[in-house]
Design an enzyme around this catalytic site. Structure first.
Site, short mmCIF file in Angstrom:
data_model
loop_
_atom_site.label_atom_id
_atom_site.label_comp_id
_atom_site.label_asym_id
_atom_site.label_seq_id
_atom_site.Cartn_x
_atom_site.Cartn_y
_atom_site.Cartn_z
N VAL A 8 -7.24 -1.11 -1.08
CA VAL A 8 -6.11 -1.85 -1.62
C VAL A 8 -5.63 -2.72 -0.47
O VAL A 8 -5.58 -2.27 0.65
CB VAL A 8 -4.98 -0.92 -2.11
N CYS A 9 -5.35 -3.97 -0.73
CA CYS A 9 -5.17 -4.89 0.38
C CYS A 9 -4.08 -5.90 0.09
O CYS A 9 -3.62 -6.02 -1.03
CB CYS A 9 -6.43 -5.72 0.61
#
Ligand SMILES: *[C@@H]1O[C@H](CO)[C@@H](O)[C@H](O)[C@H]1NC(C)=O
Ligand SMILES: *[C@@H]1O[C@H](CO)[C@@H](O)[C@H](O)[C@H]1NC(C)=O
Ligand SMILES: *[C@@H]1O[C@H](CO)[C@@H](O)[C@H](O)[C@H]1NC(C)=O
Ligand SMILES: *[C@@H]1O[C@H](CO)[C@@H](O)[C@H](O)[C@H]1NC(C)=O
Length: 377
Positions: free
Chosen positions: A124-125
């Protein structure tokens, strides 16, 4: 006072850990080009990340096993069982590179393949492209890794980021002794999540969660329907072989893939910056910079821009609020580092931050740490 003046100063954590550089020579045979890196990182690769049996982690930490976890365990077992024939179905040069990494590290081929194929599914970024008032383009990302996998209760941290920090490297890919592109990556991983072709374009990929998405594509591929691209192999191909922003955009928009993704792409001229929202087969949306109408940045976390983020995981609003407060006049790489260092944009899953400025070729990456109090994701 830095940017984000309305955010408590204690919320910004500017720790910058060092990340080593390695050169990957594209003129050498694919099964040899990772030798130096893997022999240097052999201990970390073997003892830490790759061989951590994912199932054990999951079983130890998550009492309630989800559909996702069962699937991952199943794939892991399959990969170990059918390792050689499965690796041979991967496109060149990835198949050869994975074999080379298995040879040098001594790890089972299936384990290296599992790492290459599955780890990108758990990222997740936060990624963004911003343009300053002189037309300079900045591209930056936080890589937050390991959602759904192992929370270390004693250390108050996720196990996977702990495993991955020592594997984080900067790579300089060269042909004829000249840089083609640069990337922040994990030793043992041949796809790309973050990279820059100096002077030409910058590219990051963010995970796009979708129930129908990844797993169907991966199952189809195992069963023999192999017309889609693995996502991080596509980004690697684009970084290695696309020679303009337009060409990169075209490939990222139109190539059929195995799972959905967000591609965040920056070019080298004013207005060249976009977030491409992909399903497996189609491009759903291209969100571009629009300076005339005041859009001087595009920013992507892990949610479609036309939808609200998951209320538990809203990194988008704080990041945008910080950028708005910074203003286009004052945007710079240090200011962006501060935005990406603001909790919860920075969180316990954040493994590294990469900062890129395409025209000067600046490429900097730092290991991150988020001391308590810090939210787990
Ligand atoms: C690259 O540089 C090395 C020495 O730094 C040299 O031995 C080699 O021949 C060069 N390769 C090419 C393709 O120019
Ligand atoms: C890039 O293009 C070259 C030459 O066509 C090819 O050999 C290489 O495999 C390509 N790289 C990737 C990652 O697809
Ligand atoms: C920008 O990229 C194009 C390729 O799309 C290239 O021809 C041009 O030289 C680049 N401009 C600069 C200033 O590097
Ligand atoms: C940031 O500014 C843009 C443009 O003025 C606005 O549309 C957006 O709602 C703002 N976002 C936040 C979180 O303040």
């Amino acid at each position: 006072m830095g940017p984000c003046v309305n955010v408590l100063i204690s919320c910004i954590h500017r720790f910058k850990g060092k990340i080593p550089w390695y050169t990957i020579n594209l003129d050498s045979a694919p099964h040899k080009r990772w030798n130096q890196l893997i022999s240097d990182k052999k201990v970390e690769v073997c003892d830490q990340s790759l061989v951590v049996p994912i199932q054990e982690l999951i079983l130890a930490v998550c009492p309630s096993i989800t559909f996702l976890e069962i699937l991952v365990t199943l794939f892991h077992t399959l990969f170990l069982f059918f390792q050689a024939p499965l690796v041979d179905t991967l496109p060149f040069p990835f198949n050869e590179e994975i074999k080379g990494i298995a040879d040098v590290s001594g790890l089972p081929l299936g384990e290296v393949m599992f790492f290459n194929v599955f780890y990108e599914i758990f990222t997740v970024c936060t990624s963004l492209v911003a343009e300053d008032t002189t037309g300079k383009l900045y591209h930056a990302r936080n890589l937050d890794f390991g959602l759904f996998l192992g929370w270390d209760i004693k250390k108050h941290s996720w196990e996977i980021p702990e495993y991955l920090r020592p594997l984080t490297v900067n790579l300089d890919f060269q042909r004829n002794n000249k840089t083609i592109f640069k990337s922040t990556n994990f030793a043992g991983y041949v796809g790309m999540l973050t990279g820059m072709r100096p002077g030409i374009f910058t590219l990051t990929m963010n995970e796009r969660f979708n129930i129908d998405g990844g797993y169907i594509g991966i199952i189809e591929w195992i069963l023999g329907k192999r017309d889609g691209f693995w996502m991080s192999f596509l980004t690697r191909s684009v970084l290695e072989n696309a020679t303009s922003y337009a060409q990169a955009k075209d490939q990222l928009t139109n190539t059929k893939m195995l799972a959905p993704a967000y591609f965040i792409l920056g070019g080298n001229r004013s207005g060249e910056g976009c977030v491409i929202t992909r399903s497996r087969k189609a491009c759903l949306d291209v969100w571009e910079l629009d300076l005339k109408h005041g859009s001087w940045y595009v920013l992507e976390t892990n949610y479609d821009r036309w939808k609200d983020p998951l209320f538990l995981d809203n990194r988008r609003t704080p990041a945008m609020k910080c950028l708005n407060e910074t203003t286009q006049k004052k945007i710079s790489l240090p200011a962006i580092y501060d935005v990406l260092s603001t909790k919860p944009v920075l969180n316990k899953l954040t493994t590294y931050t990469t900062l890129m400025e395409v025209s000067s070729g600046t490429f900097e990456a730092y290991l991150r740490d988020c001391p308590d109090p810090c939210i787990p994701w």
